[in-house]
Scaffold this motif. Structure first.
Motif, mmCIF file in Angstrom:
data_model
loop_
_atom_site.group_PDB
_atom_site.id
_atom_site.type_symbol
_atom_site.label_atom_id
_atom_site.label_comp_id
_atom_site.label_asym_id
_atom_site.label_seq_id
_atom_site.Cartn_x
_atom_site.Cartn_y
_atom_site.Cartn_z
ATOM 1 N N LEU A 94 -1.933 -7.429 11.642
ATOM 2 C CA LEU A 94 -3.062 -6.534 11.393
ATOM 3 C C LEU A 94 -4.366 -7.114 11.943
ATOM 4 O O LEU A 94 -5.235 -6.362 12.391
ATOM 5 N N ASN A 95 -4.506 -8.414 11.911
ATOM 6 C CA ASN A 95 -5.683 -9.037 12.487
ATOM 7 C C ASN A 95 -5.746 -8.796 13.993
ATOM 8 O O ASN A 95 -6.808 -8.468 14.540
ATOM 9 N N ARG A 96 -4.576 -8.920 14.653
ATOM 10 C CA ARG A 96 -4.519 -8.631 16.089
ATOM 11 C C ARG A 96 -4.849 -7.165 16.345
ATOM 12 O O ARG A 96 -5.535 -6.820 17.312
ATOM 13 N N CYS A 97 -4.352 -6.288 15.493
ATOM 14 C CA CYS A 97 -4.596 -4.847 15.658
ATOM 15 C C CYS A 97 -6.076 -4.527 15.506
ATOM 16 O O CYS A 97 -6.637 -3.739 16.273
ATOM 17 N N ARG A 98 -6.716 -5.135 14.528
ATOM 18 C CA ARG A 98 -8.145 -4.880 14.309
ATOM 19 C C ARG A 98 -8.963 -5.342 15.504
ATOM 20 O O ARG A 98 -9.887 -4.647 15.936
ATOM 21 N N PRO A 150 -10.280 4.723 7.748
ATOM 22 C CA PRO A 150 -10.714 3.324 7.623
ATOM 23 C C PRO A 150 -9.503 2.396 7.669
ATOM 24 O O PRO A 150 -8.405 2.778 7.257
ATOM 25 N N GLU A 151 -9.711 1.184 8.144
ATOM 26 C CA GLU A 151 -8.595 0.270 8.381
ATOM 27 C C GLU A 151 -7.745 0.026 7.135
ATOM 28 O O GLU A 151 -6.516 0.029 7.196
ATOM 29 N N ALA A 152 -8.389 -0.205 5.987
ATOM 30 C CA ALA A 152 -7.633 -0.513 4.769
ATOM 31 C C ALA A 152 -6.764 0.665 4.352
ATOM 32 O O ALA A 152 -5.593 0.503 3.996
ATOM 33 N N THR A 153 -7.334 1.869 4.409
ATOM 34 C CA THR A 153 -6.582 3.067 4.031
ATOM 35 C C THR A 153 -5.439 3.317 4.995
ATOM 36 O O THR A 153 -4.315 3.621 4.595
ATOM 37 N N LEU A 157 -1.349 3.406 4.070
ATOM 38 C CA LEU A 157 -0.525 4.586 4.353
ATOM 39 C C LEU A 157 0.637 4.237 5.285
ATOM 40 O O LEU A 157 1.740 4.780 5.138
ATOM 41 N N ILE A 158 0.394 3.365 6.249
ATOM 42 C CA ILE A 158 1.468 2.942 7.151
ATOM 43 C C ILE A 158 2.559 2.220 6.372
ATOM 44 O O ILE A 158 3.757 2.490 6.540
ATOM 45 N N TYR A 159 2.138 1.296 5.506
ATOM 46 C CA TYR A 159 3.117 0.593 4.677
ATOM 47 C C TYR A 159 3.900 1.568 3.803
ATOM 48 O O TYR A 159 5.114 1.473 3.675
ATOM 49 N N ARG A 160 3.187 2.521 3.189
ATOM 50 C CA ARG A 160 3.811 3.404 2.197
ATOM 51 C C ARG A 160 4.758 4.412 2.825
ATOM 52 O O ARG A 160 5.885 4.606 2.347
ATOM 53 N N PHE A 161 4.323 5.091 3.883
ATOM 54 C CA PHE A 161 5.078 6.224 4.391
ATOM 55 C C PHE A 161 5.845 5.955 5.683
ATOM 56 O O PHE A 161 6.783 6.683 5.995
ATOM 57 N N VAL A 162 5.447 4.935 6.423
ATOM 58 C CA VAL A 162 6.186 4.581 7.634
ATOM 59 C C VAL A 162 7.270 3.550 7.318
ATOM 60 O O VAL A 162 8.419 3.687 7.742
ATOM 61 N N HIS A 163 6.887 2.535 6.550
ATOM 62 C CA HIS A 163 7.839 1.474 6.210
ATOM 63 C C HIS A 163 8.458 1.659 4.828
ATOM 64 O O HIS A 163 9.243 0.818 4.392
ATOM 65 N N ASP A 164 8.098 2.755 4.146
ATOM 66 C CA ASP A 164 8.711 3.124 2.868
ATOM 67 C C ASP A 164 8.626 1.998 1.840
ATOM 68 O O ASP A 164 9.579 1.730 1.107
ATOM 69 N N MET A 165 7.489 1.346 1.777
ATOM 70 C CA MET A 165 7.290 0.277 0.807
ATOM 71 C C MET A 165 6.791 0.840 -0.517
ATOM 72 O O MET A 165 6.086 1.855 -0.555
ATOM 73 N N SER A 166 7.132 0.160 -1.599
ATOM 74 C CA SER A 166 6.631 0.556 -2.908
ATOM 75 C C SER A 166 5.175 0.126 -3.040
ATOM 76 O O SER A 166 4.686 -0.722 -2.280
ATOM 77 N N LEU A 167 4.479 0.689 -4.019
ATOM 78 C CA LEU A 167 3.085 0.311 -4.247
ATOM 79 C C LEU A 167 2.980 -1.170 -4.601
ATOM 80 O O LEU A 167 2.029 -1.846 -4.213
ATOM 81 N N LEU A 168 3.963 -1.669 -5.349
ATOM 82 C CA LEU A 168 3.975 -3.079 -5.725
ATOM 83 C C LEU A 168 4.123 -3.970 -4.498
ATOM 84 O O LEU A 168 3.444 -5.001 -4.373
ATOM 85 N N GLU A 169 4.998 -3.581 -3.569
ATOM 86 C CA GLU A 169 5.188 -4.356 -2.344
ATOM 87 C C GLU A 169 3.913 -4.372 -1.508
ATOM 88 O O GLU A 169 3.548 -5.391 -0.931
ATOM 89 N N ILE A 170 3.256 -3.215 -1.446
ATOM 90 C CA ILE A 170 2.013 -3.128 -0.676
ATOM 91 C C ILE A 170 0.946 -4.017 -1.287
ATOM 92 O O ILE A 170 0.215 -4.717 -0.585
ATOM 93 N N ALA A 171 0.834 -3.986 -2.605
ATOM 94 C CA ALA A 171 -0.148 -4.819 -3.295
ATOM 95 C C ALA A 171 0.120 -6.296 -3.018
ATOM 96 O O ALA A 171 -0.806 -7.081 -2.779
ATOM 97 N N SER A 172 1.391 -6.671 -3.009
ATOM 98 C CA SER A 172 1.763 -8.061 -2.746
ATOM 99 C C SER A 172 1.437 -8.466 -1.309
ATOM 100 O O SER A 172 0.929 -9.561 -1.062
#
Length: 200
Positions: A94-98, A150-153, A157-172
């Protein structure tokens, strides 16, 4: 995804399947290229997918993913074992992407690729069923709006709906509080919906 490291051998040993990521990085620090190749095989698709969704086009995403793994190999002796290798990898990506997204040249390239992406749909319109066209067009529209968030949002969303991660996984992965992750998901979906509605 050995495409990112063509200089490395394409034969990770099957005996490494059950070795942890941190242990593989330790072996990599001892110049075990086969151990590093196993890491690429495990996480290459994740990094590539994350970069593509963040940047909006496959070529830029591929370049960033390759850079992530090449830089990881170059810095392999400095990696700190902490049991969160995937989080570390995501942060580097993500740092490279930014950094890339701040470049005017890459912004123009992203727009060009988005425009090219719609070409095959229009060219083959007579051969595709209406529901397929509708879904393809809507997916393209959503990807374009996602890139405007915005980058954070966008990241959540990419984590949640593209990679199908749970909210807990995203928070971690992100280090965000659970409430913040939920807020980004909710606000992001609302903003995309509003943009689609406003633009007809």
């Amino acid at each position: 995804m050995t495409v990112f490291l063509k200089a490395l051998p394409d034969h990770p040993e099957s005996s490494m399947d059950n070795i942890s990521d941190d242990d593989l990085m330790h072996l990599s620090s001892l110049d075990r290229k086969d151990a590093f190749e196993m890491l690429v095989a495990r996480h290459g698709s994740f990094v590539f997918g994350l970069a593509v969704r963040f940047m909006g086009d496959r070529q830029t995403g591929r370049d960033i993913a390759q850079d992530v793994f090449l830089s990881l190999w170059a810095q392999r002796k400095h990696y700190q074992r902490n049991g969160t290798f995937k989080s570390y990898l995501a942060a580097v990506c993500l740092n490279r992407c930014r950094n890339a997204s701040r470049s005017k040249k890459n912004q123009e390239r992203r727009i060009k690729h988005m425009e090219l992406e719609t070409g095959p749909i229009e060219a083959d319109v007579a051969d595709l069923p209406l529901d397929t066209l509708h879904k393809s067009e809507r997916a393209r529209e959503i990807r374009e709006r996602l890139c405007r968030l915005p980058e954070a949002t966008k990241t959540v969303l990419i984590y949640r709906f593209v990679h199908d991660m749970s909210l807990l996984e995203i928070a971690s992965l992100t280090g965000m509080p659970m409430g913040t992750v939920k807020s980004h998901v909710s606000r992001g979906l609302v903003r995309i919906a509003r943009m689609l509605k406003k633009e007809g």
